[in-house]
Design an enzyme around this catalytic site. Structure first.
Site, short mmCIF file in Angstrom:
data_model
loop_
_atom_site.label_atom_id
_atom_site.label_comp_id
_atom_site.label_asym_id
_atom_site.label_seq_id
_atom_site.Cartn_x
_atom_site.Cartn_y
_atom_site.Cartn_z
N HIS A 24 -6.45 -7.04 -0.12
CA HIS A 24 -6.56 -5.60 -0.36
C HIS A 24 -5.83 -5.22 -1.65
O HIS A 24 -4.90 -5.92 -2.07
CB HIS A 24 -5.99 -4.84 0.85
CG HIS A 24 -6.61 -5.27 2.15
ND1 HIS A 24 -5.93 -6.04 3.08
CD2 HIS A 24 -7.85 -5.08 2.63
CE1 HIS A 24 -6.75 -6.30 4.10
NE2 HIS A 24 -7.91 -5.72 3.85
N ASP A 70 -4.73 -12.57 3.88
CA ASP A 70 -5.97 -12.03 4.42
C ASP A 70 -7.19 -12.30 3.53
O ASP A 70 -8.29 -11.87 3.86
CB ASP A 70 -5.83 -10.52 4.72
CG ASP A 70 -4.99 -9.78 3.71
OD1 ASP A 70 -4.78 -10.33 2.61
OD2 ASP A 70 -4.56 -8.65 3.99
N HIS A 72 0.81 -1.22 0.00
CA HIS A 72 0.00 0.00 0.00
C HIS A 72 0.85 1.28 0.00
O HIS A 72 0.32 2.37 -0.24
CB HIS A 72 -0.91 0.04 1.23
CG HIS A 72 -1.95 -1.03 1.26
ND1 HIS A 72 -2.80 -1.28 0.20
CD2 HIS A 72 -2.27 -1.94 2.23
CE1 HIS A 72 -3.60 -2.29 0.52
NE2 HIS A 72 -3.30 -2.70 1.74
N ASP A 96 -3.06 -10.59 -2.09
CA ASP A 96 -3.53 -10.02 -0.83
C ASP A 96 -4.99 -9.57 -1.03
O ASP A 96 -5.37 -9.15 -2.12
CB ASP A 96 -2.65 -8.84 -0.46
CG ASP A 96 -2.95 -8.26 0.92
OD1 ASP A 96 -2.18 -8.56 1.86
OD2 ASP A 96 -3.95 -7.53 1.07
ZN LIG Z 1 -4.02 -6.95 3.00
#
Ligand SMILES: [Zn+2]
Length: 374
Positions: A186, A272, A147, A184
């Site tokens: 996200h 995740d 990120h 991931d």
């Molecule tokens: Zn994540």
């Protein structure tokens, strides 16, 4: 998996105890403490990573892996992805006990050096694979990276580790094309940003639709300038399971890799999307992670001499994440530890694990992005 005559090089593992010493303080999950939030434990705490290393140790797999020693990334390496202003800002605050960096990232005393060790560990993993000391490698680093933006940290991430390692492969090791496959839960917004206009990198992110960052990772984000078409987002609906991910990998990820023909595949690897994770709403089991890893290994074998590097990202269910990682690393090294994942049967038995019609619609739409790579 590699040459038939010579014995295969081992799978490499990057780990350093200091990765577990990065202190994210006493947030409650992701909320800064202070009334009305009772102090608690930050979601991005050391346990989910240290327990992976511990399970590898307890199962005996650890000693079958090549230990790759990490080092701190240099300023020159970090500046290929981040701005000087950001690095200076981090240095100015490196002795603070706990200082928020951007949106939801935190550094504590000593964290800057550990973040540099994480980025450098990913670079070392790339070097070990390119030098054939390792057939492939898993960089179990912390803090995570995907990120982090050019000018700021974000989402527990300080430096964009995978992008920094990829830049090293391109700028120093002379590769012309690398591909990222981010699983991931996200969106890998940092990696996307780092290579937005760069046709040398295919960035693919398979993630939960608008989970984090908010309103990021939509299918219309396809890259810009010379990089147009080389960014593929597959935002799956919450509740997607093994079948949806299998379809995405078979029908979008693999065909995209076939068209792009990378010389190395880097996987920002979060767990995740696992069925028990507190920060995602997906349903992957260890059997799915095993299968997806097999697909990536097959792609790497057929397209780029087996060159596959995974860099650790999220995964916040301390009890279950180590078994998902074990499945991936067992598959990467081709050695079974003989240890079963006690959580797998329940997750595999969740309803709607198969590809559902509303998920199929997303896969179909993503398939239409493939001609952008021609
Ligand atoms: Zn994540």
């Amino acid at each position: 998996m590699t040459g038939a005559s010579a014995p295969a090089a081992p799978t490499g593992l990057v780990w350093h105890e200091l990765y577990a010493w990065h202190n994210t303080g006493n947030y409650a999950l992701v909320a800064p403490y202070g009334f009305p939030v009772q102090p608690g434990e930050h979601a991005e705490n050391p346990e989910t990573k240290r327990r992976i290393r511990n399970l590898l140790d307890a199962t005996g797999l650890l000693k079958r892996l090549l230990a790759i020693e990490p080092r701190e990334a240099t300023d020159e390496e970090l500046l290929r992805v981040h701005s000087r202003e950001y690095l200076d800002r981090l240095r100015a605050h490196q002795d603070d006990l706990a200082w928020p960096v951007g949106n939801t990232a935190v550094i504590g005393r000593g964290s800057l050096a550990i973040a540099m060790l994480a980025a450098g560990g990913c670079i070392e993993a790339v070097d070990a694979v390119l030098d054939r000391r390792a057939r492939n490698a898993y960089a179990l680093v912390r803090p995570p990276g995907h990120h982090a933006k050019r000018d700021d940290g974000m989402g527990f991430c300080i430096f964009c580790n995978a992008a920094i390692a990829g830049m090293h492969a391109l700028e120093v090791r002379g590769l012309d094309r690398i591909a990222f496959v981010d699983w991931d839960v996200h969106h890998g917004n940092g990696t996307q940003e780092a290579f937005w206009t760069d046709p040398r990198a295919l960035t693919i992110s398979v993630h939960q639709d608008r989970c984090f960052p908010p309103d990021s990772g939509l299918m219309g984000e396809r890259g810009g300038g010379g990089g147009l078409g080389y960014n593929i987002n597959i935002p799956l609906p919450p509740g997607s399971g093994n079948g949806a991910y299998e379809a995405v990998f078979d029908r979008v990820v693999r065909p995209a890799l076939n068209r792009f023909k990378p010389q190395m595949i880097i996987v920002p690897s979060g767990f995740d999307a696992g069925g028990w994770d507190p920060l995602g709403r997906m349903m992957l089991s260890s059997s799915a992670f095993r299968s997806l890893t097999r697909k990536l290994l097959e792609a790497a074998d057929e397209l780029c001499d087996g060159r596959l590097v995974m860099t650790h990202e999220g995964g916040y269910s301390a009890a279950t994440v180590p078994f998902l990682a074990l499945a991936v690393i067992e598959t990467m090294c081709g050695i079974s530890s003989g240890v079963d994942d006690p959580f797998q049967p329940m997750v595999d038995g969740f309803g709607q694990q198969q590809l559902q019609p509303h998920q199929e619609a997303i896969v179909l739409a993503a398939e239409r992005l493939l001609p952008g790579l021609d």
